[in-house]
Structure formats: C-alpha cells, structure tokens
Design an enzyme around this catalytic site. Structure first.
Site, PDB file in Angstrom:
ATOM      1  N   ASP A   1       0.835  -1.204   0.000  1.00 24.25           N
ATOM      2  CA  ASP A   1       0.000   0.000   0.000  1.00 24.25           C
ATOM      3  C   ASP A   1       0.877   1.264   0.000  1.00 24.25           C
ATOM      4  OD1 ASP A   1      -2.500   1.276   0.239  1.00 24.25           O
ATOM      5  OD2 ASP A   1      -2.398   1.322   2.434  1.00 24.25           O
TER       6      ASP A   1
ATOM      7  N   GLY B   1      -9.276   5.635   2.055  1.00 30.10           N
ATOM      8  CA  GLY B   1      -9.895   6.415   3.126  1.00 30.10           C
ATOM      9  C   GLY B   1     -11.253   5.883   3.537  1.00 30.10           C
TER      10      GLY B   1
ATOM     11  N   SER C   1     -12.200   4.514   6.304  1.00 32.40           N
ATOM     12  CA  SER C   1     -12.592   4.724   7.706  1.00 32.40           C
ATOM     13  C   SER C   1     -13.410   5.993   7.861  1.00 32.40           C
ATOM     14  CB  SER C   1     -11.348   4.840   8.592  1.00 32.40           C
ATOM     15  OG  SER C   1     -10.665   3.620   8.617  1.00 32.40           O
TER      16      SER C   1
ATOM     17  N   ASN D   1     -10.210   0.549   0.591  1.00 35.69           N
ATOM     18  CA  ASN D   1      -9.099   0.467   1.545  1.00 35.69           C
ATOM     19  C   ASN D   1      -9.557   0.926   2.914  1.00 35.69           C
ATOM     20  OD1 ASN D   1      -7.590  -0.201  -0.674  1.00 35.69           O
ATOM     21  ND2 ASN D   1      -5.988   1.305  -0.295  1.00 35.69           N
TER      22      ASN D   1
ATOM     23  N   ALA E   1      -8.248   1.132   7.027  1.00 32.23           N
ATOM     24  CA  ALA E   1      -7.110   0.976   7.946  1.00 32.23           C
ATOM     25  C   ALA E   1      -7.346   1.597   9.324  1.00 32.23           C
ATOM     26  CB  ALA E   1      -5.865   1.600   7.311  1.00 32.23           C
ATOM     27  N   THR E   2      -7.591   2.902   9.361  1.00 29.48           N
ATOM     28  CA  THR E   2      -7.597   3.624  10.638  1.00 29.48           C
ATOM     29  C   THR E   2      -8.549   3.019  11.674  1.00 29.48           C
ATOM     30  OG1 THR E   2      -6.982   5.639   9.494  1.00 29.48           O
ATOM     31  CG2 THR E   2      -7.990   5.922  11.653  1.00 29.48           C
TER      32      THR E   2
HETATM   33  P1  13P Z   1      -8.300   4.832   6.235  1.00 29.25           P
HETATM   34  O1  13P Z   1      -7.132   4.752   7.171  1.00 29.25           O
HETATM   35  O2  13P Z   1      -8.930   6.179   6.224  1.00 29.25           O
HETATM   36  O3  13P Z   1      -9.270   3.729   6.432  1.00 29.25           O
HETATM   37  O4  13P Z   1      -7.692   4.662   4.750  1.00 29.25           O
HETATM   38  C1  13P Z   1      -7.099   3.443   4.413  1.00 29.25           C
HETATM   39  C2  13P Z   1      -6.319   3.552   3.167  1.00 29.25           C
HETATM   40  O5  13P Z   1      -6.668   4.252   2.242  1.00 29.25           O
HETATM   41  C3  13P Z   1      -5.112   2.722   3.060  1.00 29.25           C
HETATM   42  O6  13P Z   1      -4.480   2.892   1.850  1.00 29.25           O
HETATM   43 ZN    ZN Z   2      -4.759   4.872   1.071  1.00 28.82          ZN
END
Ligand code: 13P
Ligand code: ZN
Length: 275
Positions: free
Chosen positions: A80, A204, A206, A225, A227-228
């Site tokens: 990533d 993004g 999250s 995607n 992650a956060t």
């Molecule tokens: P978030 O952290 O906002 O969920 O975004 C994840 C992301 O885009 C990882 O590449």
């Molecule tokens: Zn990203």
C-alpha cells in the site's frame, strides 16, 4: 492473468467490492482472517511501508501466507502507498500479488514515468499494479481540495499511458478520521468509470457511512481500503481491558482486541458483498 486481478474483475463485474484491510501485527492479521472466514469471503491484506519497516518484507509475506493457510481463507497480499522503487521491487521479488506505486504528489508526467517503470517490472512477474491520480490527503495532511480531485480526462490518459491494473481515485475521501463530513463526488466517479474499464479503488474507507460505501460500490468502486478504524478499534479495546486487569500473559491480553477487530471487519465485508 494474475489470479488476484482475475478475482477483483469478478467483483467489478458483479458490482461488489473486495475489502482491502491494512494489518500491523499477528493479532490484526488473525482478526481480519477470522472475519473473512466467518463471512466466507476473500480479503486483501495490505502492508504500508511503515508496516514493512516494522515487520520486514520476508516476514510479512511468510506471516500472510501461513496465516491465510491456517484460517483457510483466500487472501491477496498488496503493498500500500509505496513511493520507494527499491521497496516496491523487493516486494515484487518477495511474492506480493499486487503493489501500489504512489507518485500522486508528483507532476502528472512524472507520475506517469515512475508508474510506467513499476508496471514494466511488475508485469514481468505477473504482479498487479495500483497507482493513484489526484490528491487523497494522507494522515497529517490538510483536507480535501477541489483541485486535487481526479479528472476523468486525466484518468483516461493516465491509465492508457501507464498500463496500470487498478486506479486509486480522489473523489473527496481522505485518510484517517474525518474532521468534518466528507462530500463524495459520485458523479465524478461515474464519469471516471465510463472512461476507464480497470478496477477503481477507494482510499480512506474509515469514517465513511454504510451508504457512502454502498454508493461508491454502485458507482464503480471494487476495492475499498480500510485501515484507521482497525487500529483504533484494536487499541481502544486492549487499552480498556488492560485498565481493568493486571494480566501479563499477552496471549490473553490481546484476545478482546482481536475479537472486536474481527467484528468490525466482518461488518465491512458485509457491506462490500451486498448488491
Ligand atoms: P483509512 O485509514 O482512512 O481507512 O484509509 C485506508 C487507506 O486508504 C489505506 O491505503
Ligand atoms: Zn490509502
């Protein structure tokens, strides 16, 4: 064709999305795979460069392959937001299914140039390449700006000039939690969808609502995607449970975090699989 690409194209055709989750350690990896197993779904496991500096490339590959096998889940390993060609080449060599080259902060022509070089190295080994066009604010950067959004014309040129397999689009999302409610430009997404036929990626994930995820998928996104919220849920849970106990057996301490994270990921897989 690369098996990962074959799979994601099926999601694209069926107007569904494959969830792309970032993991950070064995515990978050387990949680994600538990969720995928419960939902009977495939999943993408992503490592950012920061995670690779923490775990090491070979260890990340070995962990993912071993854990996916133990959980009996189809998991695709993706790099990533990489900006460093040496790291990307290392991941290609180490057996990643897919890599992202993020040259989005460079000028269009420089983004094309670097991305093309990575595509050529990756395709030699049948590895898929994702690239980003436009400005999707990273953690710590200031918010979304209109002029940073991906234009359909540039997207069309970028895809044909680079030969990439997946395109990350800037349509109003940002990384991390949103300070104010984001405005997602679904008309722009639809136009990009109409001029390119490769899988489109939403970064993004999250902090976006259920409906925003669904709208994005219905308008052409087939990889989201996320992650956060994974980090946030895992850490909040273990912080709370550690306040209440003196347990030092970390195999027990992490369990509640694994469970809440698995539940969170399950809920996102469910949105991705709806129609
Ligand atoms: P978030 O952290 O906002 O969920 O975004 C994840 C992301 O885009 C990882 O590449
Ligand atoms: Zn990203």
């Amino acid at each position: 064709m690369n098996k990962f690409l074959e799979s994601i194209k099926r999601y694209q055709k069926n107007k569904k999305a494959l969830l792309a989750t970032n993991f950070y350690n064995a515990e978050t990896l387990h949680a994600i795979l538990m969720a995928a197993k419960r939902e009977n779904s495939e999943v993408i496991l992503q490592t950012s460069p920061a995670t690779l500096y923490y775990l090491g490339v070979d260890m990340a590959v070995a962990m993912v392959r071993a854990a996916a096998n133990e959980h009996n889940v189809t998991a695709w390993l993706h790099l990533d937001h990489a900006t460093d060609s040496a790291l990307i080449l290392q991941c290609i060599k180490a057996g990643y299914d897919s890599v992202m080259v993020d040259a989005s902060e460079l000028e269009f022509s420089e983004n094309v140039q670097l991305t093309k070089e990575i595509v050529s190295a990756a395709h030699e080994k049948y590895i898929a390449v994702e690239a980003e066009l436009g400005y999707i604010p990273k953690l710590g950067q200031s918010g979304v700006i209109e002029s940073g959004l991906t234009t359909p014309k540039q997207a069309e040129n970028f895809v044909s000039q680079t030969g990439i397999d997946l395109l990350a689009v800037a349509i109003g999302t940002a990384h991390g939690f949103y300070k104010e409610k984001p405005k997602l430009d679904f008309d722009r997404l639809k136009e990009i969808r109409n001029v390119t036929n490769i899988p489109l990626v939403l970064h993004g994930g999250s902090g976006l609502s259920h409906d925003e995820w669904q709208m994005a998928i219905q308008n052409g996104i087939c990889k989201i995607n996320f992650a956060t919220e994974i980090k946030d849920t895992f850490m909040k849970t273990i912080r709370n449970s550690m306040m209440e106990s003196e347990e030092i057996d970390l195999r027990k301490v992490f369990l509640p975090g694994i469970e809440t994270t698995a539940k969170l990921v399950e809920s996102k897989i469910q949105i991705c699989s709806m129609n």
